[in-house]
Motif scaffolding. Structure first.
Motif, short mmCIF file in Angstrom:
data_model
loop_
_atom_site.label_atom_id
_atom_site.label_comp_id
_atom_site.label_asym_id
_atom_site.label_seq_id
_atom_site.Cartn_x
_atom_site.Cartn_y
_atom_site.Cartn_z
N GLU A 58 9.35 3.58 -0.11
CA GLU A 58 9.01 4.65 -1.04
C GLU A 58 7.76 4.30 -1.84
N ARG A 59 7.66 3.06 -2.33
CA ARG A 59 6.47 2.63 -3.07
C ARG A 59 5.22 2.67 -2.18
N VAL A 65 0.07 8.41 -0.91
CA VAL A 65 -0.08 9.78 -1.42
C VAL A 65 0.20 9.73 -2.92
N PRO A 66 -0.83 9.60 -3.74
CA PRO A 66 -0.60 9.46 -5.17
C PRO A 66 -0.02 10.73 -5.80
N LYS A 67 0.71 10.54 -6.88
CA LYS A 67 1.27 11.68 -7.60
C LYS A 67 0.12 12.51 -8.16
N GLY A 68 0.31 13.81 -8.15
CA GLY A 68 -0.72 14.71 -8.62
C GLY A 68 -1.68 15.14 -7.52
N TYR A 71 -2.65 18.56 -2.55
CA TYR A 71 -2.40 19.04 -1.19
C TYR A 71 -1.09 18.56 -0.59
N VAL A 72 -0.53 17.47 -1.12
CA VAL A 72 0.67 16.88 -0.52
C VAL A 72 1.73 16.67 -1.60
N GLU A 73 2.94 17.11 -1.30
CA GLU A 73 4.06 16.88 -2.19
C GLU A 73 5.04 15.99 -1.43
N LEU A 74 5.31 14.82 -1.98
CA LEU A 74 6.16 13.83 -1.33
C LEU A 74 7.59 14.00 -1.83
N LEU A 75 8.53 14.22 -0.90
CA LEU A 75 9.93 14.35 -1.23
C LEU A 75 10.70 13.20 -0.60
N VAL A 76 11.34 12.39 -1.42
CA VAL A 76 12.10 11.26 -0.91
C VAL A 76 13.59 11.58 -1.03
N VAL A 77 14.27 11.48 0.12
CA VAL A 77 15.68 11.83 0.19
C VAL A 77 16.46 10.61 0.66
N ASP A 78 17.61 10.35 0.01
CA ASP A 78 18.47 9.22 0.38
C ASP A 78 19.23 9.57 1.66
#
Length: 78
Positions: A58-59, A65-68, A71-78
């Motif tokens: 995740e890190r 893909v930095p926050k903000g 163009y890209v929204e990162l979704l991390v799911v367990d």
């Protein structure tokens, strides 16, 4: 000879007028390209025995893909 020159200048003028009008109209494009924000989902082990590996992955993804990022929204799911 004078009539040939006049005919040439008349055609040249009409060509220049047509070319300039085409250039002006082509510059009036009202369609704008706006990139849609893409969602990227990561399925990572965030609990259990492999939680440490999931946190490291995740890190790493957040560093890529930095926050903000607009163009890209990162979704991390367990």
């Amino acid at each position: 000879m004078l009539t040939d020159r006049r005919r040439f200048l008349t055609r040249l003028g009409s060509f220049a007028l047509t070319a300039s009008a085409a250039a002006i109209v082509s510059g009036c494009n009202t369609t704008s390209f706006e990139a849609a924000r893409q969602k990227v989902a990561l399925l990572l082990p965030k609990s259990g025995r492999a939680a440490a590996i999931g946190q490291n992955l995740e890190r790493t993804a957040e560093a890529a893909v930095p926050k903000g990022d607009p163009y890209v929204e990162l979704l991390v799911v367990d």
